[in-house]
Design a protein around this motif. Structure first.
Motif, PDB file in Angstrom:
ATOM      1  N   VAL A 373       0.834  -1.208   0.000  1.00  0.00           N
ATOM      2  CA  VAL A 373       0.000   0.000   0.000  1.00  0.00           C
ATOM      3  C   VAL A 373       0.866   1.254   0.000  1.00  0.00           C
ATOM      4  O   VAL A 373       0.536   2.252  -0.640  1.00  0.00           O
ATOM      5  N   GLY A 374       2.007   1.201   0.699  1.00  0.00           N
ATOM      6  CA  GLY A 374       2.921   2.345   0.689  1.00  0.00           C
ATOM      7  C   GLY A 374       3.413   2.658  -0.710  1.00  0.00           C
ATOM      8  O   GLY A 374       3.488   3.832  -1.115  1.00  0.00           O
ATOM      9  N   GLU A 375       3.755   1.613  -1.481  1.00  0.00           N
ATOM     10  CA  GLU A 375       4.187   1.824  -2.864  1.00  0.00           C
ATOM     11  C   GLU A 375       3.067   2.413  -3.704  1.00  0.00           C
ATOM     12  O   GLU A 375       3.292   3.300  -4.535  1.00  0.00           O
ATOM     13  N   LEU A 376       1.840   1.909  -3.512  1.00  0.00           N
ATOM     14  CA  LEU A 376       0.708   2.410  -4.279  1.00  0.00           C
ATOM     15  C   LEU A 376       0.363   3.848  -3.907  1.00  0.00           C
ATOM     16  O   LEU A 376      -0.048   4.642  -4.758  1.00  0.00           O
ATOM     17  N   ALA A 377       0.515   4.178  -2.625  1.00  0.00           N
ATOM     18  CA  ALA A 377       0.127   5.506  -2.157  1.00  0.00           C
ATOM     19  C   ALA A 377       1.113   6.584  -2.579  1.00  0.00           C
ATOM     20  O   ALA A 377       0.709   7.674  -3.019  1.00  0.00           O
ATOM     21  N   PHE A 378       2.403   6.303  -2.480  1.00  0.00           N
ATOM     22  CA  PHE A 378       3.399   7.348  -2.707  1.00  0.00           C
ATOM     23  C   PHE A 378       4.311   7.080  -3.902  1.00  0.00           C
ATOM     24  O   PHE A 378       5.105   7.942  -4.270  1.00  0.00           O
ATOM     25  N   GLY A 379       4.208   5.880  -4.489  1.00  0.00           N
ATOM     26  CA  GLY A 379       5.023   5.567  -5.648  1.00  0.00           C
ATOM     27  C   GLY A 379       6.363   4.978  -5.261  1.00  0.00           C
ATOM     28  O   GLY A 379       6.946   5.331  -4.232  1.00  0.00           O
ATOM     29  N   VAL A 380       6.846   4.061  -6.105  1.00  0.00           N
ATOM     30  CA  VAL A 380       8.145   3.444  -5.869  1.00  0.00           C
ATOM     31  C   VAL A 380       9.232   4.503  -5.930  1.00  0.00           C
ATOM     32  O   VAL A 380       9.289   5.308  -6.861  1.00  0.00           O
ATOM     33  N   GLY A 381      10.080   4.526  -4.917  1.00  0.00           N
ATOM     34  CA  GLY A 381      11.137   5.527  -4.861  1.00  0.00           C
ATOM     35  C   GLY A 381      10.785   6.715  -3.989  1.00  0.00           C
ATOM     36  O   GLY A 381      11.669   7.440  -3.525  1.00  0.00           O
ATOM     37  N   ASN A 382       9.494   6.925  -3.749  1.00  0.00           N
ATOM     38  CA  ASN A 382       9.045   8.018  -2.887  1.00  0.00           C
ATOM     39  C   ASN A 382       8.506   7.513  -1.550  1.00  0.00           C
ATOM     40  O   ASN A 382       7.925   8.275  -0.784  1.00  0.00           O
ATOM     41  N   ASP A 383       8.696   6.214  -1.308  1.00  0.00           N
ATOM     42  CA  ASP A 383       8.121   5.605  -0.105  1.00  0.00           C
ATOM     43  C   ASP A 383       9.183   5.094   0.854  1.00  0.00           C
ATOM     44  O   ASP A 383       8.925   4.194   1.649  1.00  0.00           O
ATOM     45  N   GLU A 384      10.389   5.675   0.781  1.00  0.00           N
ATOM     46  CA  GLU A 384      11.475   5.191   1.636  1.00  0.00           C
ATOM     47  C   GLU A 384      11.157   5.350   3.109  1.00  0.00           C
ATOM     48  O   GLU A 384      11.405   4.448   3.919  1.00  0.00           O
ATOM     49  N   HIS A 385      10.602   6.496   3.497  1.00  0.00           N
ATOM     50  CA  HIS A 385      10.246   6.708   4.897  1.00  0.00           C
ATOM     51  C   HIS A 385       9.144   5.754   5.342  1.00  0.00           C
ATOM     52  O   HIS A 385       9.120   5.302   6.495  1.00  0.00           O
ATOM     53  N   VAL A 386       8.213   5.443   4.420  1.00  0.00           N
ATOM     54  CA  VAL A 386       7.153   4.489   4.744  1.00  0.00           C
ATOM     55  C   VAL A 386       7.742   3.123   5.065  1.00  0.00           C
ATOM     56  O   VAL A 386       7.322   2.453   6.013  1.00  0.00           O
ATOM     57  N   LYS A 387       8.732   2.700   4.295  1.00  0.00           N
ATOM     58  CA  LYS A 387       9.369   1.417   4.540  1.00  0.00           C
ATOM     59  C   LYS A 387      10.034   1.386   5.914  1.00  0.00           C
ATOM     60  O   LYS A 387       9.927   0.401   6.644  1.00  0.00           O
ATOM     61  N   VAL A 388      10.706   2.475   6.263  1.00  0.00           N
ATOM     62  CA  VAL A 388      11.317   2.559   7.591  1.00  0.00           C
ATOM     63  C   VAL A 388      10.252   2.422   8.675  1.00  0.00           C
ATOM     64  O   VAL A 388      10.423   1.688   9.658  1.00  0.00           O
ATOM     65  N   ALA A 389       9.133   3.106   8.472  1.00  0.00           N
ATOM     66  CA  ALA A 389       8.059   3.079   9.462  1.00  0.00           C
ATOM     67  C   ALA A 389       7.453   1.686   9.591  1.00  0.00           C
ATOM     68  O   ALA A 389       7.217   1.195  10.712  1.00  0.00           O
TER      69      ALA A 389
END
Length: 442
Positions: A373-389
């Motif tokens: 969902v993080g990838e879908l919401a913010f796009g691949v490459g723009n979701d680095e902080h989401v992955k950390v979270a």
């Protein structure tokens, strides 16, 4: 005048049937291995992404393969998210349908609890995320990130820390996670479909219908079913709806009840078609699809201590962490308590509310679907902080749950030993035969 028999109060999370206990145990063994592989894949990705060879990891994820037709020239990362996870959701669809059609949860009194708890575990994290990120431009798109529970990861942790916990808790967690995933796939279809192409979407109904007709006739020939499943997936992908939706629909199409005419009438223990497919595809889902997705998605370059500190100044990160670590247990516990309050039900006599607290914390392990969902919401490459979270939240939730459930596991060890002492000649603990007095000498 005889006194009326006392009304028996309903019981939450009561002991299931022996057949379901054995089935859940088999699922747990496979998902535990899958969870270990998932953690291994994620760890390798994190180490590689933060090593001097991190650029090679990004280059690997960015390699494009596949035909241009139907927009299938995808990166390896996209193939993992759109393709391999379709297998994961196919198995989830099979499991959910089986639970509600042929399992213990076909009884609405049993099924209502995990379903309502799952909905509570979706709504409260989403609201908490939106509350924390309010006023932040574009952050609202990530509201669904903290709503999902990772089946493989959560069950792997439960298997390690709670070997002697009651089967009712394991069944509850499994059902909760599957319903969670179903809700997540509905959210993905409704809220993360930016462009919709109606012709491929309608076209996907044709192979789906043919697949449904064949499986309803108990056809098991892979050379017939697999091309139809792939066509359904490809057309769904081309329509703009996330392709994993096809996995759930295909899983729902498979019958879970045995047909006396079509199935082997001479073998009462022969698996139904859903069990046959689950036996074939669950190892592929748990052992390949989810670990490869974790490897392709979990690698994030932290940028050292400064990078980690800056990530936790991001309201999106705080919202995800709060949603998974706090929102999940609050939502699940509140929903379960309300079910008990308004139905005048009690927990099973062998359970305590502290067990539910530990299990609710364990549901805060988001990982697979949260990363998707993080990838879908913010796009691949723009979701680095989401992955950390998501990674941090999953670790925190696992540790907090481990503290509680490990202590409770010691309590249940003694109960487990007593039940095992009651095995009779048919290999079934007497506690599961309380409704069969002839087996107990009554």
């Amino acid at each position: 005048m005889s006194n009326p028999a006392p009304t028996r109060k309903p019981v939450l999370l009561s002991r299931g049937s022996w057949r379901e206990v054995r089935r859940i145990g088999a699922i747990l063994r496979k998902e535990t291995v899958g969870g270990a592989l998932l953690l291994f894949g994620a760890a390798v990705a994190m180490v590689w992404a933060n090593s001097p060879w991190g650029d090679a990891y990004e280059a690997l994820r960015g390699i494009r393969v596949g035909p241009e037709a139907l927009h299938l020239n995808l990166t390896l990362g996209a193939w993992a998210a759109d393709g391999l996870l379709a297998i994961f959701f196919f198995v989830a669809g099979l499991e959910l349908k089986r639970e509600f059609v042929a399992g213990d949860l076909r009884d609405i009194r049993r099924s209502a609890v995990p379903v309502v708890a799952a909905l509570g575990g979706v709504m409260v994290p989403a609201l908490l995320y939106l509350l924390i990120t309010r006023g932040v431009d574009g952050a609202a798109r990530g509201w669904a990130i903290p709503t999902a529970t990772d089946i493989a990861f959560a069950l792997a942790v439960l298997a390690v820390i709670g070997r002697f916990l009651p089967t009712a808790l394991r069944t509850f967690l499994l059902t909760l996670a599957v319903v969670d995933d179903l809700v997540a796939i509905v959210i993905i279809a409704l809220f993360y479909t930016e462009t919709l192409a109606p012709v491929p979407l309608l076209g996907a109904l044709v192979p789906l219908a043919l697949f449904t007709v064949l499986v309803q006739r108990r056809v098991r020939s892979w050379w017939l079913l697999l091309p139809l499943a792939v066509a359904t997936w490809a057309l769904m992908h081309a329509s703009g709806v996330h392709a994993t939706v096809a996995g759930v629909l295909l899983g729902f199409a498979v019958p879970v009840l045995r047909d006396r005419k079509a199935d082997d009438a001479d073998d009462e223990d022969a698996p139904c078609l859903a069990e046959h497919f689950e036996h074939r595809f669950r190892p592929l889902s748990a052992g390949v699809a989810v670990p490869v997705f974790a490897f392709m998605s979990a690698g994030v370059a932290l940028g050292g201590l400064d990078g980690v500190v800056s990530a936790y100044h991001d309201p999106v990160v705080l919202g995800v962490v709060a949603g998974l670590v706090a929102g999940k247990p609050i939502g699940i516990m509140t929903a379960t308590w309300l079910m008990a309050r308004f139905t005048h039900a009690d927990l099973d006599e062998n359970l305590a509310w502290v067990d539910m607290l530990g299990l609710s914390m364990l549901a805060g392990i988001g990982f697979t679907v949260s990363l998707l969902v993080g990838e879908l919401a913010f796009g691949v490459g723009n979701d680095e902080h989401v992955k950390v979270a998501v990674l941090a939240s999953s670790v925190i939730a696992a540790l907090l749950a481990a503290v509680i459930l490990r202590l409770r596991n010691r309590v249940y060890r003694r109960i487990h030993e007593i039940e095992n002492a009651d095995l009779d000649r048919d290999g079934v603990p007497d506690v599961y035969e309380a409704d069969r007095p002839e087996k107990l000498g009554g």
